[in-house]
Design a protein around this motif. Structure first.
Motif, PDB file in Angstrom:
ATOM      1  N   THR A 138       0.831  -1.208   0.000  1.00  0.00           N
ATOM      2  CA  THR A 138       0.000   0.000   0.000  1.00  0.00           C
ATOM      3  C   THR A 138       0.866   1.259   0.000  1.00  0.00           C
ATOM      4  OG1 THR A 138      -1.615  -1.248   1.267  1.00  0.00           O
ATOM      5  CG2 THR A 138      -1.977   1.115   1.112  1.00  0.00           C
ATOM      6  N   VAL A 181      -8.534  -0.046   3.100  1.00  0.00           N
ATOM      7  CA  VAL A 181      -7.797  -1.093   2.400  1.00  0.00           C
ATOM      8  C   VAL A 181      -7.244  -2.117   3.380  1.00  0.00           C
ATOM      9  CG1 VAL A 181      -5.631   0.236   2.520  1.00  0.00           C
ATOM     10  CG2 VAL A 181      -5.861  -1.567   0.814  1.00  0.00           C
ATOM     11  N   GLY A 182      -7.083  -3.333   2.906  1.00  0.00           N
ATOM     12  CA  GLY A 182      -6.316  -4.329   3.652  1.00  0.00           C
ATOM     13  C   GLY A 182      -7.115  -5.485   4.182  1.00  0.00           C
ATOM     14  N   GLU A 183      -8.398  -5.280   4.419  1.00  0.00           N
ATOM     15  CA  GLU A 183      -9.235  -6.341   4.981  1.00  0.00           C
ATOM     16  C   GLU A 183     -10.684  -5.917   4.808  1.00  0.00           C
ATOM     17  OE1 GLU A 183      -9.286  -6.167   9.290  1.00  0.00           O
ATOM     18  OE2 GLU A 183      -8.084  -4.366   9.201  1.00  0.00           O
ATOM     19  N   PRO A 184     -11.592  -6.868   4.984  1.00  0.00           N
ATOM     20  CA  PRO A 184     -13.000  -6.500   4.881  1.00  0.00           C
ATOM     21  C   PRO A 184     -13.342  -5.472   5.961  1.00  0.00           C
ATOM     22  CG  PRO A 184     -12.732  -8.897   4.872  1.00  0.00           C
ATOM     23  CD  PRO A 184     -11.404  -8.317   5.211  1.00  0.00           C
ATOM     24  N   ASP A 202     -13.934   1.599  -0.680  1.00  0.00           N
ATOM     25  CA  ASP A 202     -13.447   0.355  -0.084  1.00  0.00           C
ATOM     26  C   ASP A 202     -12.664  -0.352  -1.183  1.00  0.00           C
ATOM     27  OD1 ASP A 202     -13.088  -2.226   0.853  1.00  0.00           O
ATOM     28  OD2 ASP A 202     -15.195  -2.541   1.397  1.00  0.00           O
ATOM     29  N   THR A 203     -11.345  -0.300  -1.079  1.00  0.00           N
ATOM     30  CA  THR A 203     -10.496  -0.746  -2.183  1.00  0.00           C
ATOM     31  C   THR A 203      -9.963  -2.149  -1.930  1.00  0.00           C
ATOM     32  OG1 THR A 203      -8.456   0.149  -1.198  1.00  0.00           O
ATOM     33  CG2 THR A 203      -9.759   1.644  -2.558  1.00  0.00           C
ATOM     34  N   TRP A 204     -10.362  -3.097  -2.773  1.00  0.00           N
ATOM     35  CA  TRP A 204      -9.857  -4.458  -2.629  1.00  0.00           C
ATOM     36  C   TRP A 204      -8.703  -4.678  -3.602  1.00  0.00           C
ATOM     37  CZ3 TRP A 204      -9.267  -8.256  -6.295  1.00  0.00           C
ATOM     38  CH2 TRP A 204      -8.697  -9.443  -5.791  1.00  0.00           C
ATOM     39  N   TRP A 205      -7.612  -5.154  -3.069  1.00  0.00           N
ATOM     40  CA  TRP A 205      -6.476  -5.546  -3.903  1.00  0.00           C
ATOM     41  C   TRP A 205      -5.483  -6.338  -3.088  1.00  0.00           C
ATOM     42  CZ3 TRP A 205      -1.651  -2.455  -3.676  1.00  0.00           C
ATOM     43  CH2 TRP A 205      -1.711  -1.378  -2.798  1.00  0.00           C
ATOM     44  N   GLN A 206      -4.328  -6.648  -3.660  1.00  0.00           N
ATOM     45  CA  GLN A 206      -3.324  -7.504  -3.014  1.00  0.00           C
ATOM     46  C   GLN A 206      -1.923  -7.063  -3.420  1.00  0.00           C
ATOM     47  OE1 GLN A 206      -4.730 -11.159  -5.155  1.00  0.00           O
ATOM     48  NE2 GLN A 206      -5.385 -11.799  -3.124  1.00  0.00           N
ATOM     49  N   THR A 207      -0.920  -7.549  -2.676  1.00  0.00           N
ATOM     50  CA  THR A 207       0.473  -7.305  -3.051  1.00  0.00           C
ATOM     51  C   THR A 207       0.692  -7.694  -4.517  1.00  0.00           C
ATOM     52  OG1 THR A 207       1.113  -7.825  -0.783  1.00  0.00           O
ATOM     53  CG2 THR A 207       2.860  -7.877  -2.437  1.00  0.00           C
ATOM     54  N   ASP A 209      -9.098 -15.371  -2.197  1.00  0.00           N
ATOM     55  CA  ASP A 209     -10.203 -14.782  -1.432  1.00  0.00           C
ATOM     56  C   ASP A 209     -11.553 -15.402  -1.792  1.00  0.00           C
ATOM     57  OD1 ASP A 209      -9.033 -12.842   0.270  1.00  0.00           O
ATOM     58  OD2 ASP A 209      -8.734 -11.492  -1.422  1.00  0.00           O
ATOM     59  N   ILE A 232     -15.834  -8.915  -0.636  1.00  0.00           N
ATOM     60  CA  ILE A 232     -14.802  -9.886  -0.287  1.00  0.00           C
ATOM     61  C   ILE A 232     -15.095 -10.400   1.117  1.00  0.00           C
ATOM     62  CG2 ILE A 232     -12.309 -10.273  -0.114  1.00  0.00           C
ATOM     63  CD1 ILE A 232     -13.362  -9.024  -2.861  1.00  0.00           C
ATOM     64  N   ARG A 272      -9.974 -14.644   3.286  1.00  0.00           N
ATOM     65  CA  ARG A 272      -9.147 -15.654   2.640  1.00  0.00           C
ATOM     66  C   ARG A 272      -9.793 -17.032   2.757  1.00  0.00           C
ATOM     67  NH1 ARG A 272      -4.737 -13.382  -0.129  1.00  0.00           N
ATOM     68  NH2 ARG A 272      -4.093 -15.563  -0.249  1.00  0.00           N
ATOM     69  N   ASN A 303      -5.262 -12.662   8.075  1.00  0.00           N
ATOM     70  CA  ASN A 303      -5.160 -11.230   7.865  1.00  0.00           C
ATOM     71  C   ASN A 303      -5.296 -10.569   9.236  1.00  0.00           C
ATOM     72  OD1 ASN A 303      -5.510  -8.522   7.198  1.00  0.00           O
ATOM     73  ND2 ASN A 303      -6.402  -9.044   5.224  1.00  0.00           N
ATOM     74  N   ARG A 357      -0.663  -9.661   6.253  1.00  0.00           N
ATOM     75  CA  ARG A 357      -0.863 -11.018   5.782  1.00  0.00           C
ATOM     76  C   ARG A 357       0.140 -11.943   6.454  1.00  0.00           C
ATOM     77  NH1 ARG A 357      -1.153 -11.142  -0.531  1.00  0.00           N
ATOM     78  NH2 ARG A 357      -0.412 -13.249  -0.827  1.00  0.00           N
TER      79      ARG A 357
HETATM   80  C1  WT7 Z   1      -5.445  -9.518   1.066  1.00  0.00           C
HETATM   81  C2  WT7 Z   1      -4.204  -8.979   0.426  1.00  0.00           C
HETATM   82  C3  WT7 Z   1      -4.204  -4.457  -0.568  1.00  0.00           C
HETATM   83  C4  WT7 Z   1      -3.005  -3.972   0.101  1.00  0.00           C
HETATM   84  C5  WT7 Z   1      -2.904  -4.349   1.542  1.00  0.00           C
HETATM   85  C6  WT7 Z   1      -3.011  -5.825   1.809  1.00  0.00           C
HETATM   86  C7  WT7 Z   1      -7.425  -8.616   1.918  1.00  0.00           C
HETATM   87  C8  WT7 Z   1      -7.321  -6.277   0.976  1.00  0.00           C
HETATM   88  C9  WT7 Z   1      -9.405  -5.672   1.093  1.00  0.00           C
HETATM   89  C10 WT7 Z   1     -10.690  -5.065   1.078  1.00  0.00           C
HETATM   90  C11 WT7 Z   1     -11.562  -7.064   1.909  1.00  0.00           C
HETATM   91  C12 WT7 Z   1      -9.304  -6.993   1.554  1.00  0.00           C
HETATM   92  C13 WT7 Z   1      -7.752  -9.746   0.969  1.00  0.00           C
HETATM   93  C14 WT7 Z   1      -6.529  -9.828   0.079  1.00  0.00           C
HETATM   94  N1  WT7 Z   1      -7.990  -7.340   1.476  1.00  0.00           N
HETATM   95  N2  WT7 Z   1      -8.160  -5.266   0.752  1.00  0.00           N
HETATM   96  N3  WT7 Z   1     -10.888  -3.809   0.673  1.00  0.00           N
HETATM   97  N4  WT7 Z   1     -11.738  -5.807   1.491  1.00  0.00           N
HETATM   98  N5  WT7 Z   1     -10.382  -7.686   1.957  1.00  0.00           N
HETATM   99  O1  WT7 Z   1      -2.283  -6.537   0.861  1.00  0.00           O
HETATM  100  O2  WT7 Z   1      -1.032  -8.143   2.330  1.00  0.00           O
HETATM  101  O3  WT7 Z   1      -1.277  -8.537  -0.145  1.00  0.00           O
HETATM  102  O4  WT7 Z   1      -3.221  -8.802   1.419  1.00  0.00           O
HETATM  103  O5  WT7 Z   1      -6.003  -8.525   1.940  1.00  0.00           O
HETATM  104  O6  WT7 Z   1      -7.924 -10.929   1.691  1.00  0.00           O
HETATM  105  O7  WT7 Z   1      -6.347 -11.093  -0.521  1.00  0.00           O
HETATM  106  P1  WT7 Z   1      -1.878  -8.031   1.111  1.00  0.00           P
END
Ligand code: WT7
Length: 645
Positions: free
Chosen positions: A305, A380-383, A405-410, A499, A511, A514, A520, A525
């Motif tokens: 992030t 960001v980061g979790e639900p 509410d931004t969903w994404w991953q590393t 997810d 979302i 996991r 989380n 993570r």
């Molecule tokens: C995991 C990714 C995204 C950068 C920070 C975490 C969860 C992330 C959301 C959200 C629900 C979310 C998922 C994903 N997650 N954003 N907005 N709503 N869950 O990055 O350490 O790579 O973790 O974080 O489970 O797979 P990360």
């Protein structure tokens, strides 16, 4: 309009989405035209998810730092690129203009060169949240070295593993870092990590806390000395700008380690052009950024992030990024709101865990704080649970700020699913709609698309993505096969996110968390296997099993079931010993919240631990444990259940 590709109406979003799916190459070529290239690409996209092979803008040449810095100099030399807020509110704020950023990054690139760093070398960065961390990251990018930032909370052992995996040859660190009331001895941790290391040639140390450090002759040098020398060199040689290395679009930009379901973290690799375009595009569209606004992302640059939404996204957009050294609750729980007021923050981007923790302090810390500069709030980061969403919306945004509410991953580089602030509708605790270029698909465990609604009227399945977007990971460092098996083999032809997810009839996504063995915890993570390995290192431990359970503030807590053959002192001391071991092996972030001593674990006849049962017990839902008849010793379940903490 400042960004021709900014989608400012609902129709524009739908139109862009449609075009991005109909002809991705044309769509992304149009957007790529807005960046600075040394040479244009030959082919926009080449891909298959079987190997996987993903190449965006192949043949294109560029340097991301020219896009983040040089190209803004003509109009924005004196505009703030980075506003730095120190841990201690009494200390002076630092404003880094684009001109100053350019100077420092060029200077540090020169330092790296002087110390023998070359294009493609891996440089590990282990620093606190100081502007020099951004200079270090961008200095690497300037000369084409691959940075690997390690979060300051990781232990010496974790660093050693990452240095080894990346075969890193250089380290940039600080004497120490301030975080709230703590002073973390970063250099000393690096020294421990370097015992037995055979690849590191130089350690560059920036002075922040004046903690005593041992500087090893021939290996360790001071940042300040090196920067000063580089500066006089620039004067002598009349060089005003350190030339930006010409990088191929697909040359690696950085490695960032992240946990998976196996014991060893993997080095996610992102490349220059695709990463730049994705972080910029998502920054501009999700937050609806307008030049001149102050963007405050509260993450640490040690996580993705911070890479994407403190450094590369905002700077490539010519924006102003606020970087905060400290923590939300020090010296008191009003710190974020003081910062918003002091720097007239327009966009606040934080994690649900921070919101929940601040909720716990009530409204008093917000009282009298002027938050009227805020225009957009993000998470960001979790639900995010609905209660936290509404608290954020009402008490911080005063219902005037769209919440994204931004969903994404590393692995995804930037946001894949989110509402666009004020442009597409929000829905509390739903990430809502995919960004243009993102094609989600929900599948069942056999990989079949979910086409039937569940009893609540939602499609419910595992979240996959059908085709590449520019920011998708390219490989895992040094082990491409691992990348394939982890992300592309579970459901052939699809990228699997790990997810679980719901979809409503309007195409909104939610979302649910996991579905693999990844936890989380406070938005961080952590792999259960990693924690188990660490616990098992303790001499008194025979075996352990780790699961997550719902935690009011952290989202998920870590619950460890542990079999010991020897207790050192009482139960409590043994638990503390185990925690100490986990801190040593991984870092304090991975310490179990609960440790239950057990005499056995529920295993099948083939020896597999039935985590489903352990999860249910930890969640406090042991009423219905499902079928336990396949267990080797069904009696153990009763013992574990009755001993639940
Ligand atoms: C995991 C990714 C995204 C950068 C920070 C975490 C969860 C992330 C959301 C959200 C629900 C979310 C998922 C994903 N997650 N954003 N907005 N709503 N869950 O990055 O350490 O790579 O973790 O974080 O489970 O797979 P990360």
């Amino acid at each position: 309009m400042s960004y021709p590709y900014q989608l400012t109406t609902l129709d524009a979003y739908h139109d862009a989405y449609r075009r991005s799916v109909a002809d991705p190459e044309e769509f992304w070529a149009d957007i790529a035209e807005n960046f600075l290239w040394k040479k244009k690409w030959d082919k926009v996209l080449e891909w298959n998810f079987t190997e996987p092979k993903i190449e965006w803008f192949k043949g294109g040449k560029l340097n991301i730092t020219e896009n983040c810095i040089d190209r803004h100099l003509e109009l924005k030399a004196d505009d703030p690129a980075i506003i730095w807020e120190p841990n201690n509110p009494e200390e002076r704020t630092r404003i880094v203009t684009y001109a100053r950023l350019h100077k420092r990054v060029c200077q540090f690139a020169q330092v790296l060169k002087n110390n023998g760093v070359k294009k493609g070398d891996r440089v590990c960065i282990y620093m606190g949240m100081v502007p020099e961390l951004a200079y270090a990251v961008l200095g690497c990018a300037r000369i084409g070295a691959i940075h690997s930032v390690i979060f300051g909370g990781f232990s010496a052992q974790s660093i050693a593993d990452r240095l080894e995996d990346a075969q890193a040859t250089f380290i940039v660190t600080c004497d120490g870092a301030y975080r709230g009331g703590k002073d973390i001895p970063l250099k000393s941790i690096i020294d421990d990590a370097l015992i037995g290391n055979k690849t590191i040639q130089r350690v560059i140390v920036y002075t922040r806390t004046r903690t005593p450090v041992s500087m090893i002759k021939g290996r360790d040098v001071w940042w300040e000395d090196e920067m000063e020398f580089a500066e006089t060199q620039v004067e002598r040689e009349g060089v005003v700008s350190f030339p930006a290395e010409e990088m191929d679009a697909e040359d690696p930009l950085f490695i960032l380690y992240t946990s998976g379901s196996t014991g060893k973290p993997k080095g996610v690799v992102h490349t220059c052009a695709g990463y730049m375009i994705w972080t910029n595009y998502t920054f501009v569209n999700v937050f609806q950024y307008t030049p001149g606004e102050v963007h405050f992302c509260t993450a640490d640059i040690g996580w993705i992030t911070g890479h994407s939404y403190i450094v590369y996204g905002p700077l490539s957009a010519g924006g102003t990024s606020l970087m905060f050294e400290g923590i939300p609750t020090w010296p008191d729980a009003g710190r974020f709101w003081d910062i918003v007021q002091k720097h007239k923050v327009n966009i606040l981007y934080t994690a649900p865990t921070a919101i929940r923790s601040l909720m716990g302090f009530g409204l008093e810390p917000i009282d009298g704080k002027n938050l009227s500069s805020l225009r957009v709030l993000g998470t960001v980061g979790e639900p995010i649970n609905e209660e936290a969403w509404h608290w954020y919306n009402e008490n911080i945004g005063h219902k005037n700020c769209p919440v994204v509410d931004t969903w994404w991953q590393t692995e995804t580089a930037g946001t894949l699913i989110s509402n666009l602030a004020g442009v597409t509708p929000s829905k509390p605790s739903w990430a809502t709609l995919p960004l243009p270029g993102v094609q989600p698909l929900l599948v069942d465990e056999n990989g079949k698309e979910v086409t039937e609604k569940d009893e609540h009227g939602y499609y419910n399945g595992n979240l996959c993505i059908k085709a590449p977007w520019p920011g998708i990971l390219r490989t895992t460092y040094g082990d491409h096969e691992r990348c394939r098996t982890n992300y592309f083999a579970t459901y052939p032809g699809l990228y699997f996110t790990g997810d679980g997810c719901l979809k409503d009839e309007n195409g909104n996504y939610r979302i649910t968390g996991r579905v693999d063995d990844v936890l989380n915890v406070s938005g961080h993570r952590i792999g259960t296997a990693e924690v188990e390995n660490a616990i098992n290192m303790h001499s008194g431990v025979v075996e352990s099993a780790v699961v997550g359970y719902p935690h009011d503030i952290k989202g998920q807590g870590i619950y460890a079931y542990v079999i010991v053959n020897h207790k050192h002192g009482d139960d409590d001391l043994t638990k503390r010993d185990i925690n100490q071991t986990v801190s040593r092996i991984i870092g304090a972030i991975a310490k179990p919240d609960k440790i239950q001593f057990v005499s056995g674990l529920p295993k099948t006849r083939s020896g597999k631990i039935m985590r489903r049962i352990l999860r249910k017990i930890a969640e406090g839902e042991s009423g219905n444990l499902g079928d336990t008849s396949t267990l080797l010793d069904p009696g153990i379940v009763e013992e574990i259940r009755s001993g639940k903490l």
